[in-house]
Structures are given as C-alpha cells and as structure tokens.
Design a protein around this motif. Structure first.
Motif, PDB file in Angstrom:
ATOM      1  N   SER A   1       2.213  -5.773  -0.482  1.00 50.09           N
ATOM      2  CA  SER A   1       3.507  -5.097  -0.388  1.00 50.09           C
ATOM      3  C   SER A   1       3.863  -4.681   1.027  1.00 50.09           C
ATOM      4  N   GLU A   2       2.904  -4.768   1.948  1.00 55.70           N
ATOM      5  CA  GLU A   2       3.163  -4.453   3.345  1.00 55.70           C
ATOM      6  C   GLU A   2       3.397  -5.705   4.183  1.00 55.70           C
ATOM      7  N   SER A   3       3.452  -6.871   3.531  1.00 56.06           N
ATOM      8  CA  SER A   3       3.715  -8.116   4.247  1.00 56.06           C
ATOM      9  C   SER A   3       5.137  -8.106   4.800  1.00 56.06           C
ATOM     10  N   PRO A   4       5.360  -8.732   5.963  1.00 53.18           N
ATOM     11  CA  PRO A   4       6.711  -8.778   6.522  1.00 53.18           C
ATOM     12  C   PRO A   4       7.696  -9.402   5.530  1.00 53.18           C
ATOM     13  N   GLY A   5       8.800  -8.714   5.326  1.00 53.35           N
ATOM     14  CA  GLY A   5       9.835  -9.237   4.451  1.00 53.35           C
ATOM     15  C   GLY A   5       9.635  -8.975   2.979  1.00 53.35           C
ATOM     16  N   PHE A   6       8.530  -8.323   2.585  1.00 56.74           N
ATOM     17  CA  PHE A   6       8.331  -8.031   1.162  1.00 56.74           C
ATOM     18  C   PHE A   6       9.397  -7.043   0.715  1.00 56.74           C
ATOM     19  N   PRO A   7      10.120  -7.360  -0.362  1.00 55.99           N
ATOM     20  CA  PRO A   7      11.250  -6.502  -0.759  1.00 55.99           C
ATOM     21  C   PRO A   7      10.787  -5.240  -1.459  1.00 55.99           C
ATOM     22  N   GLY A   8      11.694  -4.311  -1.563  1.00 57.85           N
ATOM     23  CA  GLY A   8      11.398  -3.132  -2.359  1.00 57.85           C
ATOM     24  C   GLY A   8      11.348  -1.862  -1.547  1.00 57.85           C
ATOM     25  N   SER A   9      11.547  -0.755  -2.235  1.00 58.67           N
ATOM     26  CA  SER A   9      11.487   0.576  -1.627  1.00 58.67           C
ATOM     27  C   SER A   9      10.331   1.319  -2.280  1.00 58.67           C
ATOM     28  N   LEU A  10       9.156   1.186  -1.705  1.00 56.18           N
ATOM     29  CA  LEU A  10       7.952   1.768  -2.279  1.00 56.18           C
ATOM     30  C   LEU A  10       7.541   3.017  -1.511  1.00 56.18           C
ATOM     31  N   VAL A  11       6.796   3.880  -2.177  1.00 59.52           N
ATOM     32  CA  VAL A  11       6.254   5.054  -1.503  1.00 59.52           C
ATOM     33  C   VAL A  11       5.419   4.592  -0.312  1.00 59.52           C
ATOM     34  N   PRO A  12       5.616   5.171   0.863  1.00 55.96           N
ATOM     35  CA  PRO A  12       4.790   4.771   2.009  1.00 55.96           C
ATOM     36  C   PRO A  12       3.318   5.098   1.762  1.00 55.96           C
ATOM     37  N   LEU A  13       2.455   4.301   2.353  1.00 50.04           N
ATOM     38  CA  LEU A  13       1.021   4.534   2.172  1.00 50.04           C
ATOM     39  C   LEU A  13       0.637   5.944   2.604  1.00 50.04           C
TER      40      LEU A  13
ATOM     41  N   LEU B   1      -5.160  -4.108  -3.058  1.00 49.00           N
ATOM     42  CA  LEU B   1      -4.419  -4.442  -4.267  1.00 49.00           C
ATOM     43  C   LEU B   1      -4.217  -3.202  -5.140  1.00 49.00           C
ATOM     44  N   VAL B   2      -5.208  -2.318  -5.155  1.00 51.66           N
ATOM     45  CA  VAL B   2      -5.068  -1.053  -5.877  1.00 51.66           C
ATOM     46  C   VAL B   2      -3.877  -0.270  -5.333  1.00 51.66           C
ATOM     47  N   LEU B   3      -3.745  -0.250  -4.001  1.00 45.53           N
ATOM     48  CA  LEU B   3      -2.634   0.468  -3.371  1.00 45.53           C
ATOM     49  C   LEU B   3      -1.302  -0.208  -3.691  1.00 45.53           C
ATOM     50  N   ASP B   4      -1.273  -1.538  -3.656  1.00 51.22           N
ATOM     51  CA  ASP B   4      -0.060  -2.272  -4.034  1.00 51.22           C
ATOM     52  C   ASP B   4       0.358  -1.917  -5.462  1.00 51.22           C
ATOM     53  N   LEU B   5      -0.597  -2.016  -6.365  1.00 52.92           N
ATOM     54  CA  LEU B   5      -0.289  -1.853  -7.784  1.00 52.92           C
ATOM     55  C   LEU B   5       0.159  -0.437  -8.109  1.00 52.92           C
ATOM     56  N   ALA B   6      -0.496   0.558  -7.543  1.00 52.73           N
ATOM     57  CA  ALA B   6      -0.104   1.942  -7.808  1.00 52.73           C
ATOM     58  C   ALA B   6       1.342   2.171  -7.379  1.00 52.73           C
ATOM     59  N   ARG B   7       1.713   1.656  -6.230  1.00 45.99           N
ATOM     60  CA  ARG B   7       3.070   1.878  -5.716  1.00 45.99           C
ATOM     61  C   ARG B   7       4.112   1.088  -6.515  1.00 45.99           C
ATOM     62  N   LEU B   8       3.771  -0.132  -6.920  1.00 40.44           N
ATOM     63  CA  LEU B   8       4.711  -0.935  -7.703  1.00 40.44           C
ATOM     64  C   LEU B   8       4.912  -0.366  -9.108  1.00 40.44           C
ATOM     65  N   VAL B   9       3.822   0.075  -9.743  1.00 38.03           N
ATOM     66  CA  VAL B   9       3.938   0.669 -11.079  1.00 38.03           C
ATOM     67  C   VAL B   9       4.743   1.972 -11.004  1.00 38.03           C
ATOM     68  N   ALA B  10       4.518   2.763  -9.954  1.00 35.20           N
ATOM     69  CA  ALA B  10       5.285   3.997  -9.796  1.00 35.20           C
ATOM     70  C   ALA B  10       6.777   3.705  -9.638  1.00 35.20           C
ATOM     71  N   ARG B  11       7.098   2.686  -8.843  1.00 37.05           N
ATOM     72  CA  ARG B  11       8.502   2.329  -8.633  1.00 37.05           C
ATOM     73  C   ARG B  11       9.129   1.821  -9.940  1.00 37.05           C
ATOM     74  N   ALA B  12       8.366   1.021 -10.698  1.00 35.92           N
ATOM     75  CA  ALA B  12       8.866   0.549 -11.988  1.00 35.92           C
ATOM     76  C   ALA B  12       9.140   1.718 -12.928  1.00 35.92           C
ATOM     77  N   HIS B  13       8.238   2.705 -12.925  1.00 35.31           N
ATOM     78  CA  HIS B  13       8.422   3.902 -13.747  1.00 35.31           C
ATOM     79  C   HIS B  13       9.683   4.642 -13.322  1.00 35.31           C
ATOM     80  N   GLU B  14       9.862   4.783 -12.034  1.00 36.62           N
ATOM     81  CA  GLU B  14      11.041   5.464 -11.508  1.00 36.62           C
ATOM     82  C   GLU B  14      12.337   4.767 -11.933  1.00 36.62           C
ATOM     83  N   LYS B  15      12.282   3.436 -12.025  1.00 37.16           N
ATOM     84  CA  LYS B  15      13.460   2.650 -12.382  1.00 37.16           C
ATOM     85  C   LYS B  15      13.649   2.518 -13.888  1.00 37.16           C
ATOM     86  N   GLY B  16      12.808   3.193 -14.663  1.00 41.74           N
ATOM     87  CA  GLY B  16      13.000   3.220 -16.104  1.00 41.74           C
ATOM     88  C   GLY B  16      12.273   2.141 -16.883  1.00 41.74           C
TER      89      GLY B  16
END
Length: 379
Positions: free
Chosen positions: A38-50, A326-341
């Motif tokens: 999720s920190e790769s250049p150009g990866f989309p999304g508004s995730l919680v910063p590390l 990957l743990v850090l990626d997944l935690a942030r993506l799941v949190a964002r999905a939760h936030e988006k309903g």
C-alpha cells in the motif's frame, strides 16, 4: 481517520514484533516502508498513515517485546541498533499486551467477554475510532464441523454451557466481532470461517479477510502457474520442499498443524491450472535455520509435440520480514473498508492470501488488479 489500533493475536511472536519494530522505525525515520504494498508509488486509496498505528494484543507468553526484538536482531532480521533506539515504543506496545486464552482455562463464553473487553479497553485508552484484530499466532490443526458452527444462536447456546467449543483462532475472531472490530486471519487456522461467525460479522457490521498470508513459495507459485496456463503448456507435476526453523517451523513439526499449511499451499496450482497436478509440498522443521526459510520447487511440463521439459526454482527468505509489511497493509485496508461501510468477507484482499476467503481466484496478476480496483473504490 488518522489513528488506527492494530490488535495482534500472538503479539510477542516474530511477525508481530517485526511489524511493531518496523512501524516504529519508519515513524522515527530509521527505515523505509519497503515491502508494504500500500506504500508503493501510485497505490490508490486514503489509508491511515503508518505513523498513526497503535499496537496492542494478546499472547500466552511473557517474553517482552524488547527482548524479542533483541533476539530478532541477533538473528539478523532487524538492524542491531533498533531495539535500543525504539525501546520506548516497544515498551509502550508491550504494556498493551494482555494474556491470551489457554484452552481449558475456564469457559469460552467468559473468555470471549474478557478478550473482547481487552480490545475495547485498548480502543478507549487511545481514543481510536477503529481497531483491526490480526491473528499472527501459531497454526492450528484443522477442525471437524460441529452442528453449532452453523448458526450463531446455536453456537452461543453451546458456549453458555461452559464447554470449549471453538478452536482458539475462532474464539479470537468471535471476541473481535463482539467488540465491533474488523479481523484478519493471517494463519491457515479456522478463524472467522465458521458460518456462525459470518453471521455475527454481518450483525455487527464488521469486515474480515483471510486466510494464510502469502509470503514466499506460494507467492511465486501464484505468479508462475498462470504463465504455464496462458502459454498452453501442460504442467505434469509440481513438487516442493520447504525447510524452515523458528517458532513457525516448530509448530509445523506437528503433523496435525502441518496438514493445515499443506492444504493451503497445495491448492494454488490446482486452482489456477483447473485441476489436480501430480506432486505435493513437503514441510520440514530445521531448527538451525532460525528465522529463515528455504523452498525448492521442481516443475515438469509438456510443450509442443509433447516435448517434456522442467523448471526448478529456489526461494530463500525471512518469513517475519516478508509477513510484517503485509500485516500493516491488511490492517489499514480492512479499517478503511470498515469506515466505508463494508462488512462481511473481503474477497478483494485475496491477493495477500494462500487460501483467500470469498473467492476462488489464485492468479497473482488478476488478484492484484482486483486489489487496485478495491483500493481505488475505497478512496
């Protein structure tokens, strides 16, 4: 949302410690987020910063995070100066680790209430809108189906009797859902896959993802197997040998636990190629390897006019360093999905797993395209 709680089951293990050390090192400017998708250049999304992650968790061991970090430094997993440099962060995270549940130590209904309360208390102390629970504990043996696994009401009725009904990973998933938290099953264990727990996740409106993080040999398989299929090359056999040390290797020395991992690893080739292929993956525990693992694969295939050919590859790596980002990626993506309903299983995160829940897609490039589209949707 600029703060997120990450609650780790197995919080004093190698993967969890590496994730905590890595996040603290990035926050201190002592490391870069290499390996975080999720920190790769150009990866989309508004995730919680590390830098906005707070850590806590459950574990049944009492080894401190600072001591575990020292052990990882001696093993060459992390830089030797990091445990001292990050001592205050490690101590703060260590203070948020609570005793896990030991099977047979009281009824599971009471245990789930305690575990859920621990998570809720962590969320309140840090003023967090969300916490994601990630299971990075030891692999469990497969479990037999039970009638009470089918419906939440039946499961809770059985839990009320005081019996040990759930495998530990599913008990933690149950506690996470009760606390209103998203959940990631990073191991091959049963975790949230029971229908009763899927029902609970729906009731509580929480998302979950899994299972069995794809970090090494299977990652290569999921990239190579589509190549053979796309080029119309018939794979005749695919055999592998995994050598690993550390706590994961010691766990997988048990045949029952090893069977969970083998099932997870062997399905990728058959799923991508559309049918069973001769050969299987063997897993051997080699204590001398410590935190490191080696995988060797031998593939035989057939081309034009039936010409027989072969391919071999060797993958050597440090499992904790591969898994932690990957743990850090997944935690942030799941949190964002939760936030988006979003709630229920998240098949779009199958890119990260050997046995992805909610989808039969195993081809890495297809999984990655779906992940990118999902991240864009979440943004």
């Amino acid at each position: 949302m600029d703060k997120l709680g990450v609650w780790l089951i197995g919080a004093r293990g190698s993967v969890a410690t590496t994730a905590i050390v890595g996040t603290s090192a990035i926050r201190a400017g002592a490391a870069t987020p290499q390996g975080c998708v999720s920190e790769s250049p150009g990866f989309p999304g508004s995730l919680v910063p590390l830098a906005g992650l707070a850590f806590g968790g459950h574990d049944i061991t009492e080894t401190s995070l600072r001591k575990r970090a020292d052990q990882l430094a001696r093993a060459g997993v992390i830089s030797p100066d990091l445990p001292e440099l990050l001592a205050s962060d490690l101590d703060a995270a260590d203070a948020e680790i609570r005793p896990g549940h030991v099977p047979g130590d009281g009824g599971q209904a009471a245990a789930a209430a305690r575990l859920s309360g621990d998570i809720a208390g962590f969320r309140a102390r840090h003023g967090l809108a969300r916490v994601v629970v990630v299971n990075v504990s030891s692999t469990e043996p497969p479990v037999d189906s039970r009638p009470e696994f089918g419906r939440l009401a039946d499961l809770e009725e059985r839990l009320a009797t005081g019996d040990d009904v759930l495998p530990p990973s599913s008990l933690y998933a149950y506690a996470a859902f009760q606390a209103g938290c998203g959940y990631v099953e990073f191991t091959p264990s049963t975790g949230p896959t029971l229908p009763a727990l899927a029902e609970l996740a729906g009731q509580r409106g929480v998302p979950y993802a899994g299972r069995d993080g794809k970090t090494g040999e299977t990652l290569v398989k999921s990239a190579l197997a589509p190549m053979f299929a796309d080029r119309a090359l018939r794979v005749r056999s695919w055999s592998g040998l995994n050598l690993l040390g550390g706590g994961d290797g010691a766990t997988l020395a048990d045949p029952a636990a090893r069977s969970s991992k083998q099932l997870s690893k062997d399905q990728v080739v058959a799923k991508v190629l559309g049918g069973p292929v001769e050969g299987e993956t063997h897993i051997d525990y080699v204590p001398d390897l410590g935190e490191w693992k080696t995988a060797w694969d031998h593939v035989t295939f057939e081309g034009f006019l039936g010409v027989r050919m072969a391919m071999q590859f060797t993958w050597q790596g440090c499992d904790s360093a591969l898994a932690a980002p990957l743990v850090l990626d997944l935690a942030r993506l799941v949190a964002r999905a939760h936030e988006k309903g979003r709630h229920g299983v998240l098949p779009e995160l199958g890119y990260f797993f050997k046995s992805p829940l909610g989808t039969d897609e195993h081809a890495l490039a297809v999984q990655y395209a779906r992940l990118l589209a999902f991240a864009e949707e979440l943004s």
